[in-house]
Each structure stands twice: as structure tokens, then as C-alpha cells.
Scaffold this motif. Sequence first.
Motif, mmCIF file in Angstrom:
data_model
loop_
_atom_site.group_PDB
_atom_site.id
_atom_site.type_symbol
_atom_site.label_atom_id
_atom_site.label_comp_id
_atom_site.label_asym_id
_atom_site.label_seq_id
_atom_site.Cartn_x
_atom_site.Cartn_y
_atom_site.Cartn_z
ATOM 1 N N THR A 76 -6.091 -4.939 10.347
ATOM 2 C CA THR A 76 -5.985 -3.554 9.880
ATOM 3 C C THR A 76 -5.066 -3.519 8.658
ATOM 4 N N VAL A 77 -5.334 -2.570 7.759
ATOM 5 C CA VAL A 77 -4.489 -2.468 6.579
ATOM 6 C C VAL A 77 -4.387 -1.009 6.147
ATOM 7 N N LYS A 78 -3.145 -0.536 6.102
ATOM 8 C CA LYS A 78 -2.895 0.863 5.723
ATOM 9 C C LYS A 78 -2.852 0.985 4.206
ATOM 10 N N ALA A 79 -3.604 1.928 3.659
ATOM 11 C CA ALA A 79 -3.544 2.180 2.219
ATOM 12 C C ALA A 79 -4.258 3.482 1.912
ATOM 13 N N ASP A 80 -3.708 4.226 0.978
ATOM 14 C CA ASP A 80 -4.378 5.401 0.413
ATOM 15 C C ASP A 80 -5.203 4.886 -0.769
ATOM 16 N N VAL A 81 -6.529 4.987 -0.672
ATOM 17 C CA VAL A 81 -7.387 4.375 -1.702
ATOM 18 C C VAL A 81 -7.260 5.048 -3.064
ATOM 19 N N SER A 82 -6.640 6.212 -3.124
ATOM 20 C CA SER A 82 -6.485 6.871 -4.422
ATOM 21 C C SER A 82 -5.270 6.348 -5.184
ATOM 22 N N ARG A 83 -4.480 5.475 -4.564
ATOM 23 C CA ARG A 83 -3.248 4.961 -5.194
ATOM 24 C C ARG A 83 -3.432 3.495 -5.587
ATOM 25 N N GLU A 84 -3.303 3.256 -6.877
ATOM 26 C CA GLU A 84 -3.553 1.918 -7.419
ATOM 27 C C GLU A 84 -2.678 0.856 -6.746
ATOM 28 N N ASP A 85 -1.377 1.154 -6.588
ATOM 29 C CA ASP A 85 -0.477 0.147 -6.011
ATOM 30 C C ASP A 85 -0.876 -0.169 -4.566
ATOM 31 N N GLU A 86 -1.281 0.846 -3.818
ATOM 32 C CA GLU A 86 -1.659 0.620 -2.419
ATOM 33 C C GLU A 86 -2.985 -0.142 -2.312
ATOM 34 N N VAL A 87 -3.902 0.130 -3.228
ATOM 35 C CA VAL A 87 -5.180 -0.600 -3.221
ATOM 36 C C VAL A 87 -4.939 -2.076 -3.546
ATOM 37 N N GLU A 88 -4.103 -2.322 -4.543
ATOM 38 C CA GLU A 88 -3.813 -3.718 -4.904
ATOM 39 C C GLU A 88 -3.167 -4.447 -3.722
#
Length: 282
Positions: A76-88
Motif C-alpha cells: 500500500t502507498v499513501k499519496a495525493d495524486v494531485s501533488r507532484e512530490d507525493e506522486v514521485e
Amino acid sequence: MEGNFGRPGHGPARGDARPLYGQRALVTGSSSGIGRAIARALAEAGADVALNYTRGEAAAEAAAAEFRDLGVRAVTVKADVSREDEVEAMFAHTITAFGTLDILVNNAGLQQDAPVETMTLEQWNRVIGVNLTGQFLCARAAVREFKRRGPRPEVSRALGKIICVSSVHEIIPWAGHVNYAASKGGVMLMMKTLAQELAADRIRVVGIAPGAIRTPINREAWETPEAYASLLKLVPYKRIGEPEDIAAAAAWLASDAADYITGTTLFVDGGMTLYPGFESGG
Ligand code: NAD
């Protein structure tokens, strides 16, 4: 060869009949609804699966545990896909866990509905940010990984596959939902443009346009008998779609059985795009 979408003998030689055996997939927004069902279908087809979520860590963890019982790896991986740093960070985490990535399913999406005269810029930006910019950020990261790694003919004929979950509203205008319809129309041309740009690299980019599917995003459209009857006026096939209807299409599109398919949208909508108002001759 039940469960193998490819023709026997067509595709990579390997000791497992599952069509996605040995492939690694990331599904965004997969702690619920369509994303969860797609992640399960990919796992059933033999792929290792990374489940992205923003809220609902427990649901994501429960799904991952369920998929591990199918004999694949699941993280599992938490990330807001609208945020570049979180997607990376999400791609770095997934690639560290699995070694690489073969399949991206851009599924995360949301609605923030309002008539245009009361829709705030924040509502507009949030829906475009998640539904459209989020798909771009994830697609870009996936393409970089596909090209960095190079071909893996032992698992797939394509260098990589990107599946963009859009909506029938990529072509049907939707009053009161201008941010959502604009985001999905944008996904369609993003998908086609990326498919054109990347075909020579053997990266396939395709869309799935769900019609009305029974998930939390549209609960008010199906949870009462009155709402359900009203919904069916828009569906010539006269049933609501289930997340598994979308999941089966996604698993097939990701497989080598669909290797010649790129730059097109598969509508999985029970005929919703067939102008139901004309069912009885108009
Ligand atoms: P859902 O609400 O169950 O799933 C959406 C998922 O996206 C949720 O898990 C949510 O947490 C996640 N998400 C939202 N914002 C996010 C963000 N910033 N970063 C990461 N994840 C985020 O609803 P669903 O119906 O399963 O929707 C899945 C996709 O299918 C969406 O793109 C939606 O637009 C599309 N779709 C659904 C229907 C339908 O009838 N249910 C029809 C057409 C298209």
C-alpha cells in the motif's frame, strides 16, 4: 487455458498461465470502488499490485492482505495524486518494493458538484487537479520508469501499459458537473496524445469509460428504489454496472491479448452512450 486472455502459445514463454504473471502494477485510488476491483482483477491475473490511497489506510491494508492470499505481492502507498512530490514518492516506493513497474492504472477521481454560478475556483481546481493533473503526473512517472528499465519480453510485448479511467462524461456533457466533465474530456485527449507520442516506444495508453457503476462516488443514484429506477432510464442494458465489469476490462486491456490496442477508449456502460432517449424511435 482458462483465465489466460492470450491465445495459447501467443506471448511470452513462462511456467504460469496467468496473463499478467510477473508484471507489476500500480492502481491509484484503490482502497474502494472501481480501483479496488481493478487491483483485485490484476492480482487474480498474476500481477503484483501497489494500492494507492489517500484516506482509508485500513481498507487498503485489508485489500493488500486479501491479494497476497492470491499468491502475489501487494503493498500500500499513501499519496495525493494531485501533488507532484507525493506522486514521485509513490513511484519511488513502488519501484523499490517491486523492482520496476509494467502497468499503471490511473483510477483516482472525485466529484465536487455545483451549478456553474456557485462553483468555486477551489472546487474547479480540486477536480481538475485530481482527475486530470493527477493522471498526467502518474503517467509521466510511469513512462520514465518504463523507458529507464527497457523491455521485458518475458512478461509482456509492450514496454508498459497505462490505463486511464475516464467516464462516459468524456463525451457526454453533464450539467451541474462542469469541473468533472471537463476533467474527463481532458483525460480522453491526454490519453490519445500520449498514445500517439509513445506508440513507437511500444508503450500502450488506453482509456476505460465507465457508465453508472455501483460505488460510493454515486451512492445517491442507486441506493433507493426510486433513484435506481430513474437511473435505469439512462441505461439501455437495464442494470447498474458493478466494479467487476470495469475490472475485467482493465485486466484484459493490460494483457498481451490487447497488445494492438492503443489510443482508444473502451466504453463499459451498458449502452449509456447510445442515446437512450431514442430507444423507442425518438
Ligand atoms: P470511489 O470514490 O470509490 O473511488 C475513488 C477513489 O479515488 C477513492 O478511493 C478515493 O480515495 C481516491 N481518491 C480521491 N482523491 C484522491 C487523490 N487526490 N489521490 C489519490 N486518490 C484519491 O469511486 P469510483 O466510482 O470507484 O471511482 C473510480 C474512478 O472511476 C474515478 O476516476 C471516477 O471518476 C470513475 N468513474 C466512476 C463512475 C461510477 O459510476 N462509479 C462512472 C464513471 C467514472
